[in-house]
Design an enzyme around this catalytic site. Structure first.
Site, mmCIF file in Angstrom:
data_model
loop_
_atom_site.group_PDB
_atom_site.id
_atom_site.type_symbol
_atom_site.label_atom_id
_atom_site.label_comp_id
_atom_site.label_asym_id
_atom_site.label_seq_id
_atom_site.Cartn_x
_atom_site.Cartn_y
_atom_site.Cartn_z
ATOM 1 N N GLU A 1 57.278 47.188 35.798
ATOM 2 C CA GLU A 1 57.713 46.078 36.524
ATOM 3 C C GLU A 1 57.146 45.932 37.842
ATOM 4 O O GLU A 1 57.284 45.098 38.392
ATOM 5 C CB GLU A 1 59.288 46.013 36.454
ATOM 6 C CG GLU A 1 59.937 45.477 35.338
ATOM 7 C CD GLU A 1 59.243 44.176 34.485
ATOM 8 O OE1 GLU A 1 59.406 43.009 35.243
ATOM 9 O OE2 GLU A 1 58.737 44.240 33.589
ATOM 10 N N ARG B 1 28.449 44.419 43.957
ATOM 11 C CA ARG B 1 27.726 43.467 44.199
ATOM 12 C C ARG B 1 27.331 43.380 45.583
ATOM 13 O O ARG B 1 26.032 42.887 46.078
ATOM 14 C CB ARG B 1 28.104 42.095 43.755
ATOM 15 C CG ARG B 1 28.304 42.237 42.354
ATOM 16 C CD ARG B 1 28.905 40.860 41.747
ATOM 17 N NE ARG B 1 27.813 39.795 41.778
ATOM 18 C CZ ARG B 1 26.946 39.625 40.791
ATOM 19 N NH1 ARG B 1 27.035 40.743 39.808
ATOM 20 N NH2 ARG B 1 26.021 38.924 40.897
ATOM 21 N N ASP C 1 24.363 33.649 48.251
ATOM 22 C CA ASP C 1 24.222 32.394 49.053
ATOM 23 C C ASP C 1 25.106 30.924 48.353
ATOM 24 O O ASP C 1 25.810 30.537 49.140
ATOM 25 C CB ASP C 1 22.886 31.929 48.998
ATOM 26 C CG ASP C 1 21.943 32.880 50.159
ATOM 27 O OD1 ASP C 1 20.758 32.922 50.083
ATOM 28 O OD2 ASP C 1 22.776 33.416 50.850
ATOM 29 N N PRO D 1 50.912 41.215 41.430
ATOM 30 C CA PRO D 1 51.070 39.771 41.233
ATOM 31 C C PRO D 1 51.504 39.087 42.292
ATOM 32 O O PRO D 1 51.408 37.996 42.569
ATOM 33 C CB PRO D 1 51.876 39.556 39.992
ATOM 34 C CG PRO D 1 52.630 40.723 39.601
ATOM 35 C CD PRO D 1 51.566 42.010 40.514
HETATM 36 C C1 9D3 Z 1 56.486 40.041 33.162
HETATM 37 C C2 9D3 Z 1 57.235 40.705 34.259
HETATM 38 N N1 9D3 Z 1 57.240 40.076 35.575
HETATM 39 C C3 9D3 Z 1 58.568 39.833 35.759
HETATM 40 C C4 9D3 Z 1 59.464 39.037 35.035
HETATM 41 C C5 9D3 Z 1 56.805 40.871 36.622
HETATM 42 C C6 9D3 Z 1 55.526 41.428 36.359
HETATM 43 C C7 9D3 Z 1 55.500 42.781 36.730
HETATM 44 C C8 9D3 Z 1 54.333 43.563 36.598
HETATM 45 C C9 9D3 Z 1 54.317 40.871 36.188
HETATM 46 C C10 9D3 Z 1 53.161 41.607 36.001
HETATM 47 C C11 9D3 Z 1 53.186 42.939 36.433
HETATM 48 C C12 9D3 Z 1 52.085 43.611 36.075
HETATM 49 N N2 9D3 Z 1 50.725 42.979 36.610
HETATM 50 C C13 9D3 Z 1 49.976 43.617 37.595
HETATM 51 O O1 9D3 Z 1 50.246 44.695 38.017
HETATM 52 C C14 9D3 Z 1 48.841 42.850 38.363
HETATM 53 C C15 9D3 Z 1 48.739 41.377 38.134
HETATM 54 C C16 9D3 Z 1 49.193 40.262 37.679
HETATM 55 O O2 9D3 Z 1 50.059 40.524 36.534
HETATM 56 N N3 9D3 Z 1 48.733 39.158 37.532
HETATM 57 C C17 9D3 Z 1 47.417 38.975 38.580
HETATM 58 N N4 9D3 Z 1 47.095 39.933 38.984
HETATM 59 C C18 9D3 Z 1 47.668 40.970 39.153
HETATM 60 S S1 9D3 Z 1 47.223 42.340 40.147
HETATM 61 C C19 9D3 Z 1 48.352 43.627 39.299
#
Ligand code: 9D3
Length: 247
Positions: free
Chosen positions: A115, A152, A167, A88
């Site tokens: 987490e 792709r 494109d 994230p």
């Molecule tokens: C809800 C927990 N969050 C903190 C309070 C932190 C958190 C930890 C781990 C939020 C999401 C995750 C797991 N997400 C991913 O590994 C992830 C992700 C995402 O949550 N949103 C957008 N792209 C991605 S890429 C990997």
């Protein structure tokens, strides 16, 4: 391109190459995908790969040891690979990023669960990619999205229908509307121009619709663009025709 995905859910990740364009990419030999189970690199008999966070708080953290060993094994298997963590905190996934990644010979995609990863693995990671600002349960769906999007762009995977689509997005616009048979459906006709056989006129109409759709639905995309004079005129024409319809 060779891709190794490091995950706690290898059978889930493998689904991405069972259908559609990613499957075709594998069939034509442009892509090989292997999902490696991080649990196989746990040193405990219990196969644990997570532990409690130092400093306290909710949730668990992925231990650095199994991740480091899994990354090393993946790099040995496919050679000279960029290591991308799905997180994230990453750069938002865009078509520009996808195109850059598609020219890499090999990628290792690291999927977190819980987490997140122990911070000390960051030196092993080239960069992080996010699917967007919403909460997923882990990196797997983001990794699968990346594999799909990259597939792709691999040589020999898409015919001309793909290049046209490419494109349109590299032009930074939304797509124009599409129609197929029947020519009249629930009292709605297909626009005459699409039945005219005049390909220049059709191309102009489609560009106008693409500009209009982008203006109405994603004005943020248009602001990036700096419309050329002819494109600005086409958009004006779209908005004029639309205000005519509405009144
Ligand atoms: C809800 C927990 N969050 C903190 C309070 C932190 C958190 C930890 C781990 C939020 C999401 C995750 C797991 N997400 C991913 O590994 C992830 C992700 C995402 O949550 N949103 C957008 N792209 C991605 S890429 C990997």
């Amino acid at each position: 391109m060779k891709i190794e995905v490091l995950t706690l859910f290898p059978e889930f990740v493998e689904q991405v190459v069972k259908v559609g364009i990613p499957r075709k990419a594998v069939e034509v030999g442009a892509l090989s995908l292997s999902a490696r189970d991080i649990r196989n690199y746990s040193d405990g008999a219990d196969r644990r790969v997570d532990d409690r966070p130092y400093g306290g708080g909710p949730g668990m953290v992925m231990e650095p040891g199994p991740l480091a060993d899994a990354i090393a094994a993946a790099k040995t298997a496919i050679g000279n690979a960029k290591v991308v963590a799905l997180s994230p905190q990453g750069l938002p996934m865009t078509q520009a990023l996808v195109k850059q990644l598609a020219v890499e010979p090999a990628l290792v995609l690291v999927c977190g669960r819980y987490e997140g990863l122990d911070e000390r693995v960051t030196p092993l990671i080239d960069f992080e990619v996010s699917l967007g600002d919403f909460v997923l349960s882990g990196g797997e769906l983001a990794a699968m999205a990346l594999v799909d999007a990259v597939s792709r762009w691999l040589p020999g995977v898409l015919g001309h229908e793909g290049s046209a689509e490419a494109d349109s997005f590299s032009a930074g616009l939304l797509d124009h509307p599409h129609y197929t048979r029947p020519p009249s459906w629930r009292g709605e006709a297909v626009p005459d121009v699409l039945l005219s056989g005049d390909h220049a006129k059709i191309a102009r109409w489609r560009l106008k619709q693409a500009l209009g759709a982008t203006f109405l639905k994603r004005p943020d995309l248009l602001e990036e663009l700096e419309l050329s004079r002819p494109h600005a005129e086409l958009l004006k024409e779209f908005l004029h025709e639309r205000s005519g319809e509405k009144n």
